[in-house]
Design a protein around this motif. Structure first.
Motif, PDB file in Angstrom:
ATOM      1  N   LYS A   1      -9.033   1.509  11.517  1.00 19.73           N
ATOM      2  CA  LYS A   1      -8.959   2.316  12.735  1.00 19.73           C
ATOM      3  C   LYS A   1      -7.668   3.122  12.800  1.00 19.73           C
ATOM      4  N   LYS A   2      -7.764   4.289  13.442  1.00 16.39           N
ATOM      5  CA  LYS A   2      -6.604   5.165  13.595  1.00 16.39           C
ATOM      6  C   LYS A   2      -6.204   5.243  15.063  1.00 16.39           C
ATOM      7  N   HIS A   3      -4.952   5.664  15.303  1.00 15.51           N
ATOM      8  CA  HIS A   3      -4.483   5.852  16.675  1.00 15.51           C
ATOM      9  C   HIS A   3      -3.859   7.235  16.877  1.00 15.51           C
ATOM     10  N   GLU A   4      -3.898   8.071  15.821  1.00 11.28           N
ATOM     11  CA  GLU A   4      -3.350   9.426  15.932  1.00 11.28           C
ATOM     12  C   GLU A   4      -4.404  10.443  15.533  1.00 11.28           C
TER      13      GLU A   4
ATOM     14  N   VAL B   1      -0.860   4.503   2.031  1.00 10.93           N
ATOM     15  CA  VAL B   1      -1.051   4.453   3.477  1.00 10.93           C
ATOM     16  C   VAL B   1      -0.589   3.080   3.967  1.00 10.93           C
ATOM     17  N   LEU B   2       0.088   3.046   5.103  1.00 14.25           N
ATOM     18  CA  LEU B   2       0.541   1.779   5.670  1.00 14.25           C
ATOM     19  C   LEU B   2      -0.527   1.242   6.609  1.00 14.25           C
ATOM     20  N   LEU B   3      -1.111   0.097   6.237  1.00 10.45           N
ATOM     21  CA  LEU B   3      -2.111  -0.583   7.061  1.00 10.45           C
ATOM     22  C   LEU B   3      -1.542  -1.904   7.551  1.00 10.45           C
TER      23      LEU B   3
ATOM     24  N   THR C   1     -11.333  -5.731  11.433  1.00  9.87           N
ATOM     25  CA  THR C   1     -10.609  -4.491  11.672  1.00  9.87           C
ATOM     26  C   THR C   1      -9.228  -4.517  11.029  1.00  9.87           C
ATOM     27  N   LEU C   2      -8.867  -3.391  10.417  1.00 12.93           N
ATOM     28  CA  LEU C   2      -7.494  -3.118  10.002  1.00 12.93           C
ATOM     29  C   LEU C   2      -7.048  -1.873  10.748  1.00 12.93           C
ATOM     30  N   TYR C   3      -5.734  -1.687  10.887  1.00 15.38           N
ATOM     31  CA  TYR C   3      -5.218  -0.553  11.647  1.00 15.38           C
ATOM     32  C   TYR C   3      -4.269   0.270  10.793  1.00 15.38           C
ATOM     33  N   ILE C   4      -4.412   1.596  10.884  1.00 17.26           N
ATOM     34  CA  ILE C   4      -3.463   2.485  10.222  1.00 17.26           C
ATOM     35  C   ILE C   4      -2.184   2.494  11.045  1.00 17.26           C
ATOM     36  N   ALA C   5      -1.078   2.146  10.411  1.00 24.86           N
ATOM     37  CA  ALA C   5       0.224   2.244  11.074  1.00 24.86           C
ATOM     38  C   ALA C   5       0.872   3.581  10.759  1.00 24.86           C
ATOM     39  N   ASP C   6       0.744   4.034   9.511  1.00 24.10           N
ATOM     40  CA  ASP C   6       1.340   5.301   9.094  1.00 24.10           C
ATOM     41  C   ASP C   6       0.510   5.853   7.942  1.00 24.10           C
TER      42      ASP C   6
END
Length: 412
Positions: A119-122, A146-148, A203-208
Protein backbone atom coordinates in the motif's frame (compact mmCIF):
# COMPACT_ATOMS: atom_id res chain seq x y z
CA UNK A 1 -0.34 -12.78 1.08
CA UNK A 2 2.85 -10.90 0.25
CA UNK A 3 5.31 -12.46 -2.20
CA UNK A 4 8.87 -11.54 -1.18
CA UNK A 5 11.51 -13.47 -3.11
CA UNK A 6 15.27 -13.95 -2.92
CA UNK A 7 17.22 -12.91 -6.03
CA UNK A 8 20.69 -13.02 -7.56
CA UNK A 9 22.10 -9.59 -6.78
CA UNK A 10 24.84 -7.92 -8.77
CA UNK A 11 27.22 -6.48 -6.16
CA UNK A 12 30.56 -4.70 -5.97
CA UNK A 13 33.54 -6.73 -4.83
CA UNK A 14 34.35 -6.44 -1.14
CA UNK A 15 37.38 -4.20 -1.75
CA UNK A 16 35.41 -1.76 -3.94
CA UNK A 17 32.03 -1.47 -2.20
CA UNK A 18 32.89 1.62 -0.14
CA UNK A 19 34.10 3.35 -3.31
CA UNK A 20 31.12 2.29 -5.44
CA UNK A 21 28.30 3.12 -3.01
CA UNK A 22 26.74 6.55 -3.50
CA UNK A 23 23.89 8.61 -2.14
CA UNK A 24 20.90 9.44 -4.30
CA UNK A 25 22.09 11.50 -7.27
CA UNK A 26 19.82 14.46 -6.41
CA UNK A 27 21.30 14.81 -2.90
CA UNK A 28 24.71 16.03 -4.13
CA UNK A 29 25.59 19.65 -4.77
CA UNK A 30 27.27 20.31 -8.10
CA UNK A 31 30.64 20.74 -6.39
CA UNK A 32 30.25 17.47 -4.46
CA UNK A 33 29.23 15.63 -7.61
CA UNK A 34 32.19 16.91 -9.62
CA UNK A 35 34.64 16.06 -6.83
CA UNK A 36 33.45 12.46 -6.65
CA UNK A 37 33.47 12.05 -10.41
CA UNK A 38 36.95 13.60 -10.67
CA UNK A 39 38.64 11.61 -7.92
CA UNK A 40 36.74 8.31 -7.60
CA UNK A 41 36.65 6.24 -10.80
CA UNK A 42 34.67 3.48 -9.05
CA UNK A 43 31.72 5.61 -7.88
CA UNK A 44 28.29 4.47 -9.01
CA UNK A 45 27.79 8.11 -9.97
CA UNK A 46 29.84 7.43 -13.12
CA UNK A 47 27.15 5.00 -14.24
CA UNK A 48 24.16 7.27 -13.70
CA UNK A 49 25.99 10.37 -14.94
CA UNK A 50 27.56 8.98 -18.13
CA UNK A 51 27.82 12.33 -19.89
CA UNK A 52 30.61 13.35 -17.53
CA UNK A 53 32.99 11.21 -19.58
CA UNK A 54 32.27 13.44 -22.58
CA UNK A 55 32.09 16.70 -20.58
CA UNK A 56 28.50 17.38 -21.58
CA UNK A 57 24.97 16.93 -20.33
CA UNK A 58 23.15 14.09 -22.04
CA UNK A 59 19.41 13.51 -21.55
CA UNK A 60 16.60 11.23 -22.64
CA UNK A 61 17.04 7.88 -24.33
CA UNK A 62 20.63 8.67 -25.31
CA UNK A 63 21.50 9.02 -21.63
CA UNK A 64 19.67 5.79 -20.76
CA UNK A 65 21.73 3.88 -23.34
CA UNK A 66 24.97 5.34 -22.00
CA UNK A 67 23.96 4.42 -18.44
CA UNK A 68 23.56 0.83 -19.59
CA UNK A 69 26.96 0.97 -21.33
CA UNK A 70 28.73 2.28 -18.22
CA UNK A 71 27.03 -0.41 -16.13
CA UNK A 72 28.19 -3.15 -18.51
CA UNK A 73 31.73 -1.74 -18.36
CA UNK A 74 31.71 -2.01 -14.56
CA UNK A 75 30.69 -5.66 -14.95
CA UNK A 76 33.30 -6.30 -17.62
CA UNK A 77 36.00 -4.78 -15.41
CA UNK A 78 35.04 -7.05 -12.49
CA UNK A 79 33.87 -4.19 -10.29
CA UNK A 80 30.40 -5.76 -10.24
CA UNK A 81 29.83 -9.52 -9.96
CA UNK A 82 26.49 -11.35 -9.92
CA UNK A 83 25.81 -13.93 -7.21
CA UNK A 84 25.35 -17.49 -8.45
CA UNK A 85 22.39 -18.36 -6.21
CA UNK A 86 19.27 -16.41 -5.21
CA UNK A 87 19.60 -14.96 -1.73
CA UNK A 88 18.09 -12.60 0.76
CA UNK A 89 20.48 -9.83 1.75
CA UNK A 90 20.44 -8.79 5.40
CA UNK A 91 21.31 -5.09 5.50
CA UNK A 92 22.10 -3.07 8.61
CA UNK A 93 22.83 0.63 8.97
CA UNK A 94 24.07 2.22 12.18
CA UNK A 95 23.84 6.00 11.95
CA UNK A 96 26.05 8.48 13.70
CA UNK A 97 23.54 8.83 16.55
CA UNK A 98 23.86 5.08 17.15
CA UNK A 99 20.37 4.18 15.86
CA UNK A 100 20.40 0.83 14.03
CA UNK A 101 18.20 -0.16 11.10
CA UNK A 102 18.11 -3.85 10.15
CA UNK A 103 16.15 -5.35 7.29
CA UNK A 104 16.13 -7.56 4.21
CA UNK A 105 16.88 -6.61 0.61
CA UNK A 106 14.63 -8.78 -1.54
CA UNK A 107 12.36 -8.79 -4.60
CA UNK A 108 8.80 -7.56 -3.98
CA UNK A 109 5.90 -8.31 -6.31
CA UNK A 110 4.56 -5.77 -8.81
CA UNK A 111 1.29 -7.71 -8.72
CA UNK A 112 1.09 -7.14 -4.96
CA UNK A 113 1.49 -3.41 -5.59
CA UNK A 114 -1.24 -3.54 -8.21
CA UNK A 115 -3.56 -5.47 -5.87
CA UNK A 116 -3.00 -3.13 -2.92
CA UNK A 117 -1.18 -5.72 -0.81
CA UNK A 118 1.70 -3.25 -0.97
CA UNK A 119 0.00 0.00 0.00
CA UNK A 120 1.01 3.59 -0.69
CA UNK A 121 0.34 6.82 1.20
CA UNK A 122 1.59 9.37 -1.35
CA UNK A 123 0.35 10.44 -4.76
CA UNK A 124 2.62 9.86 -7.73
CA UNK A 125 3.00 12.02 -10.84
CA UNK A 126 2.18 10.11 -14.01
CA UNK A 127 4.84 11.61 -16.28
CA UNK A 128 7.55 10.86 -13.69
CA UNK A 129 6.33 7.25 -13.48
CA UNK A 130 6.60 6.86 -17.23
CA UNK A 131 10.01 8.54 -17.50
CA UNK A 132 11.48 6.22 -14.89
CA UNK A 133 9.74 3.21 -16.46
CA UNK A 134 11.37 4.03 -19.80
CA UNK A 135 14.71 4.43 -18.03
CA UNK A 136 14.39 1.02 -16.33
CA UNK A 137 13.33 -0.63 -19.57
CA UNK A 138 16.46 0.63 -21.34
CA UNK A 139 19.09 0.05 -18.64
CA UNK A 140 17.72 -3.32 -17.46
CA UNK A 141 18.57 -2.91 -13.78
CA UNK A 142 17.56 -1.13 -10.58
CA UNK A 143 20.18 -0.04 -8.06
CA UNK A 144 18.07 1.77 -5.43
CA UNK A 145 15.58 -0.33 -3.45
CA UNK A 146 12.09 0.79 -2.46
CA UNK A 147 11.73 1.06 1.32
CA UNK A 148 8.91 -1.18 2.58
CA UNK A 149 7.86 -1.74 6.16
CA UNK A 150 6.13 -4.68 7.83
CA UNK A 151 4.81 -5.45 11.35
CA UNK A 152 7.56 -6.60 13.69
CA UNK A 153 7.89 -10.35 13.27
CA UNK A 154 9.53 -12.61 15.87
CA UNK A 155 10.60 -15.35 13.43
CA UNK A 156 12.15 -12.95 10.93
CA UNK A 157 13.79 -11.01 13.75
CA UNK A 158 15.48 -14.12 15.15
CA UNK A 159 16.79 -15.11 11.71
CA UNK A 160 18.22 -11.62 11.16
CA UNK A 161 19.93 -11.76 14.57
CA UNK A 162 21.36 -15.19 13.78
CA UNK A 163 22.81 -14.07 10.45
CA UNK A 164 24.22 -10.88 11.95
CA UNK A 165 26.20 -12.89 14.49
CA UNK A 166 28.45 -13.95 11.60
CA UNK A 167 31.03 -11.83 9.81
CA UNK A 168 29.44 -9.40 7.35
CA UNK A 169 30.26 -9.67 3.64
CA UNK A 170 30.37 -5.86 3.47
CA UNK A 171 31.23 -3.36 6.18
CA UNK A 172 31.97 0.26 5.36
CA UNK A 173 31.52 3.71 6.88
CA UNK A 174 30.46 6.74 4.84
CA UNK A 175 31.59 10.33 5.17
CA UNK A 176 28.22 10.89 6.92
CA UNK A 177 29.58 8.52 9.62
CA UNK A 178 26.91 5.92 8.94
CA UNK A 179 28.21 2.34 9.00
CA UNK A 180 26.71 -0.16 6.54
CA UNK A 181 26.78 -3.95 6.85
CA UNK A 182 25.54 -6.63 4.44
CA UNK A 183 25.18 -10.40 4.90
CA UNK A 184 24.10 -12.91 2.25
CA UNK A 185 21.45 -15.43 3.33
CA UNK A 186 21.31 -18.51 1.08
CA UNK A 187 20.41 -21.31 3.52
CA UNK A 188 17.29 -22.95 1.96
CA UNK A 189 15.55 -23.55 5.30
CA UNK A 190 16.04 -19.98 6.49
CA UNK A 191 15.05 -18.59 3.09
CA UNK A 192 11.83 -20.64 3.21
CA UNK A 193 11.09 -19.50 6.77
CA UNK A 194 11.37 -15.85 5.80
CA UNK A 195 9.32 -16.33 2.64
CA UNK A 196 6.61 -18.16 4.59
CA UNK A 197 6.41 -15.40 7.20
CA UNK A 198 5.92 -12.73 4.55
CA UNK A 199 3.24 -14.86 2.88
CA UNK A 200 1.28 -14.70 6.15
CA UNK A 201 1.19 -10.89 5.97
CA UNK A 202 -1.87 -9.32 4.40
CA UNK A 203 -0.29 -5.90 3.91
CA UNK A 204 3.07 -4.20 3.48
CA UNK A 205 3.48 -0.42 3.34
CA UNK A 206 5.67 1.76 1.15
CA UNK A 207 7.69 4.05 3.39
CA UNK A 208 9.82 5.61 0.64
CA UNK A 209 9.97 5.03 -3.11
CA UNK A 210 6.42 5.54 -4.39
CA UNK A 211 7.51 6.53 -7.90
CA UNK A 212 9.96 3.64 -8.15
CA UNK A 213 7.20 1.21 -7.17
CA UNK A 214 4.72 2.65 -9.65
CA UNK A 215 7.31 2.68 -12.45
CA UNK A 216 8.25 -0.94 -11.75
CA UNK A 217 4.59 -1.91 -12.04
CA UNK A 218 4.31 -0.12 -15.39
CA UNK A 219 7.48 -1.88 -16.56
CA UNK A 220 6.03 -5.26 -15.59
CA UNK A 221 2.90 -4.50 -17.63
CA UNK A 222 4.99 -3.44 -20.64
CA UNK A 223 7.27 -6.47 -20.65
CA UNK A 224 4.39 -8.84 -19.99
CA UNK A 225 2.59 -7.54 -23.10
CA UNK A 226 5.76 -8.10 -25.16
CA UNK A 227 6.42 -11.63 -23.90
CA UNK A 228 4.22 -14.31 -25.51
CA UNK A 229 5.59 -16.88 -23.06
CA UNK A 230 4.95 -14.81 -19.92
CA UNK A 231 4.71 -16.96 -16.77
CA UNK A 232 4.63 -14.42 -13.96
CA UNK A 233 7.95 -15.63 -12.58
CA UNK A 234 10.18 -13.46 -14.75
CA UNK A 235 12.40 -10.96 -12.87
CA UNK A 236 10.49 -8.01 -14.38
CA UNK A 237 7.47 -9.03 -12.29
CA UNK A 238 9.33 -7.95 -9.16
CA UNK A 239 11.23 -4.91 -7.93
CA UNK A 240 14.09 -4.59 -5.44
CA UNK A 241 13.00 -3.54 -1.96
CA UNK A 242 14.48 -3.05 1.48
CA UNK A 243 12.03 -4.40 4.02
CA UNK A 244 12.38 -3.30 7.63
CA UNK A 245 10.13 -3.84 10.67
CA UNK A 246 7.95 -0.91 11.68
CA UNK A 247 9.91 -0.39 14.91
CA UNK A 248 13.06 0.36 12.86
CA UNK A 249 11.46 3.10 10.78
CA UNK A 250 12.50 6.64 11.68
CA UNK A 251 10.13 9.41 10.59
CA UNK A 252 11.06 13.10 10.71
CA UNK A 253 8.86 16.10 10.06
CA UNK A 254 8.99 18.34 7.01
CA UNK A 255 8.54 21.97 8.05
CA UNK A 256 7.13 24.75 5.87
CA UNK A 257 8.51 28.15 4.81
CA UNK A 258 6.35 30.73 2.99
CA UNK A 259 7.66 33.77 1.14
CA UNK A 260 4.84 36.24 1.88
CA UNK A 261 1.60 36.72 3.84
CA UNK A 262 -0.61 36.87 0.75
CA UNK A 263 -1.01 40.66 0.99
CA UNK A 264 -1.89 40.63 4.69
CA UNK A 265 -0.24 42.70 7.38
CA UNK A 266 1.27 40.84 10.32
CA UNK A 267 -1.63 41.94 12.53
CA UNK A 268 -4.32 40.91 10.03
CA UNK A 269 -2.62 37.55 9.55
CA UNK A 270 -2.56 36.87 13.31
CA UNK A 271 -6.24 37.81 13.62
CA UNK A 272 -7.16 35.29 10.91
CA UNK A 273 -5.04 32.61 12.63
CA UNK A 274 -6.82 33.33 15.92
CA UNK A 275 -10.05 31.95 14.45
CA UNK A 276 -8.60 28.43 14.26
CA UNK A 277 -5.69 28.44 16.74
CA UNK A 278 -5.00 29.47 20.29
CA UNK A 279 -1.89 31.62 19.84
CA UNK A 280 0.88 32.42 22.32
CA UNK A 281 3.87 34.63 21.58
CA UNK A 282 7.02 32.83 22.79
CA UNK A 283 9.42 35.64 21.93
CA UNK A 284 12.96 34.51 21.08
CA UNK A 285 12.43 31.03 22.59
CA UNK A 286 13.07 28.27 20.02
CA UNK A 287 9.65 26.70 20.45
CA UNK A 288 9.32 23.15 19.09
CA UNK A 289 5.87 21.50 19.28
CA UNK A 290 5.66 18.13 21.03
CA UNK A 291 1.97 17.20 20.66
CA UNK A 292 -0.28 16.48 17.72
CA UNK A 293 -2.23 19.46 16.38
CA UNK A 294 0.30 21.85 17.92
CA UNK A 295 2.49 23.94 15.62
CA UNK A 296 5.33 26.40 15.98
CA UNK A 297 5.47 29.55 13.89
CA UNK A 298 8.29 32.05 13.37
CA UNK A 299 7.21 35.48 12.22
CA UNK A 300 8.88 38.91 12.39
CA UNK A 301 11.52 37.92 14.96
CA UNK A 302 9.23 35.98 17.32
CA UNK A 303 8.28 32.35 17.81
CA UNK A 304 4.62 31.49 18.40
CA UNK A 305 2.84 28.35 19.58
CA UNK A 306 -0.34 27.51 17.68
CA UNK A 307 -2.83 25.09 19.28
CA UNK A 308 -5.68 23.94 17.05
CA UNK A 309 -9.16 24.95 18.21
CA UNK A 310 -10.72 21.51 17.73
CA UNK A 311 -14.25 22.84 18.10
CA UNK A 312 -13.81 24.61 14.76
CA UNK A 313 -12.31 21.68 12.86
CA UNK A 314 -13.86 18.37 11.78
CA UNK A 315 -12.05 15.00 11.94
CA UNK A 316 -13.85 12.72 9.48
CA UNK A 317 -10.94 10.70 8.05
CA UNK A 318 -7.39 9.74 8.97
CA UNK A 319 -6.23 12.46 6.58
CA UNK A 320 -8.23 15.13 8.40
CA UNK A 321 -6.27 14.38 11.59
CA UNK A 322 -2.87 14.69 9.90
CA UNK A 323 -0.98 17.82 10.96
CA UNK A 324 0.31 18.59 7.45
CA UNK A 325 -3.28 18.44 6.19
CA UNK A 326 -4.54 20.58 9.08
CA UNK A 327 -1.96 23.27 8.34
CA UNK A 328 -2.89 23.15 4.66
CA UNK A 329 -6.67 23.36 5.23
CA UNK A 330 -6.56 26.02 7.96
CA UNK A 331 -3.63 28.26 6.99
CA UNK A 332 -1.80 27.59 3.73
CA UNK A 333 -4.82 27.42 1.44
CA UNK A 334 -7.50 29.69 2.98
CA UNK A 335 -5.26 32.40 4.47
CA UNK A 336 -2.00 32.33 2.48
CA UNK A 337 -3.60 31.35 -0.84
CA UNK A 338 -1.40 28.30 -1.52
CA UNK A 339 -3.56 25.61 -3.13
CA UNK A 340 -0.96 23.71 -5.18
CA UNK A 341 1.55 22.39 -2.65
CA UNK A 342 3.69 20.72 -5.31
CA UNK A 343 4.15 23.59 -7.72
CA UNK A 344 3.56 26.90 -5.90
CA UNK A 345 6.95 28.65 -5.73
CA UNK A 346 5.91 30.65 -2.65
CA UNK A 347 6.31 27.60 -0.38
CA UNK A 348 9.39 25.53 0.40
CA UNK A 349 10.00 22.57 2.68
CA UNK A 350 12.81 21.80 5.08
CA UNK A 351 13.73 19.15 7.62
CA UNK A 352 16.50 18.45 10.07
CA UNK A 353 17.28 17.93 13.69
CA UNK A 354 18.04 21.65 14.16
CA UNK A 355 15.57 22.88 11.58
CA UNK A 356 14.00 25.60 13.74
CA UNK A 357 17.33 27.42 13.65
CA UNK A 358 17.31 27.07 9.86
CA UNK A 359 13.75 28.45 9.70
CA UNK A 360 14.67 31.40 11.92
CA UNK A 361 17.76 32.22 9.84
CA UNK A 362 15.90 32.13 6.51
CA UNK A 363 13.09 34.32 7.79
CA UNK A 364 15.51 36.76 9.46
CA UNK A 365 17.52 37.02 6.25
CA UNK A 366 14.38 37.98 4.33
CA UNK A 367 14.14 34.92 2.06
CA UNK A 368 10.82 33.99 3.68
CA UNK A 369 8.18 35.83 5.67
CA UNK A 370 6.94 33.03 7.94
CA UNK A 371 7.93 29.48 8.92
CA UNK A 372 5.94 26.65 10.49
CA UNK A 373 7.27 23.73 12.55
CA UNK A 374 5.39 20.44 12.92
CA UNK A 375 5.45 17.23 14.94
CA UNK A 376 6.63 14.11 13.03
CA UNK A 377 3.93 11.87 11.60
CA UNK A 378 3.71 8.40 13.17
CA UNK A 379 3.76 5.02 11.46
CA UNK A 380 0.18 4.48 12.70
CA UNK A 381 -0.98 7.64 10.92
CA UNK A 382 0.83 6.64 7.74
CA UNK A 383 -0.78 3.18 7.76
CA UNK A 384 -4.26 4.53 8.56
CA UNK A 385 -4.11 6.87 5.56
CA UNK A 386 -2.91 4.07 3.28
CA UNK A 387 -5.63 1.72 4.60
CA UNK A 388 -8.32 4.30 3.80
CA UNK A 389 -6.93 4.70 0.27
CA UNK A 390 -6.01 8.33 0.95
CA UNK A 391 -2.80 10.22 0.28
CA UNK A 392 -0.83 12.71 2.35
CA UNK A 393 0.05 16.22 1.22
CA UNK A 394 3.50 16.35 -0.41
CA UNK A 395 6.52 16.53 1.87
CA UNK A 396 4.69 15.15 4.89
CA UNK A 397 7.51 12.81 5.93
CA UNK A 398 11.26 12.44 5.73
CA UNK A 399 11.95 8.79 6.41
CA UNK A 400 15.12 6.92 7.34
CA UNK A 401 16.97 4.71 6.62
CA UNK A 402 18.37 5.94 3.33
CA UNK A 403 20.31 3.22 1.50
CA UNK A 404 23.28 3.77 -0.77
CA UNK A 405 22.89 3.11 -4.48
CA UNK A 406 24.99 0.39 -6.10
CA UNK A 407 25.44 -1.94 -3.11
CA UNK A 408 22.90 -4.46 -4.42
CA UNK A 409 21.59 -4.31 -7.99
CA UNK A 410 18.51 -6.06 -9.37
CA UNK A 411 18.51 -7.10 -13.05
CA UNK A 412 15.40 -7.92 -15.08
Amino acid sequence: MAKINPFKAVRPTRDKVSLVASRSYQSYTQDELEARLDYNPFSFLHIINPGYKYHQDITGKERYTLVKNRYLEFKEDGIFVQDEKPAYYIYKIVNREGFAFSGIVAAASAEDYRNDIIKKHEDTIEFRERIFKDYLKTVGFNAEPVLLTYPDNHVIGLIIEQIQSERAEFEFTTTYRDTHYLWKLEDPKLVKSIKDEFEKMDTLYIADGHHRSASSCLLADDLKSENKNHTGKEPYNFFMSYLIPESHLKIYEFNRLVKDLNGLSKEAFLIKLDAVFRIENRGSELYKPTNKHHFSMYLDGDFYSLYLRKSNYSFNTALDALDTQILYKTVLEPILGISDLRNDTRIEYSFGRNDLVNIKDKVDEGFFKVGFGLVPITIEEMKAIADEGLTMPPKSTFIEPKLRSGVTIYEF
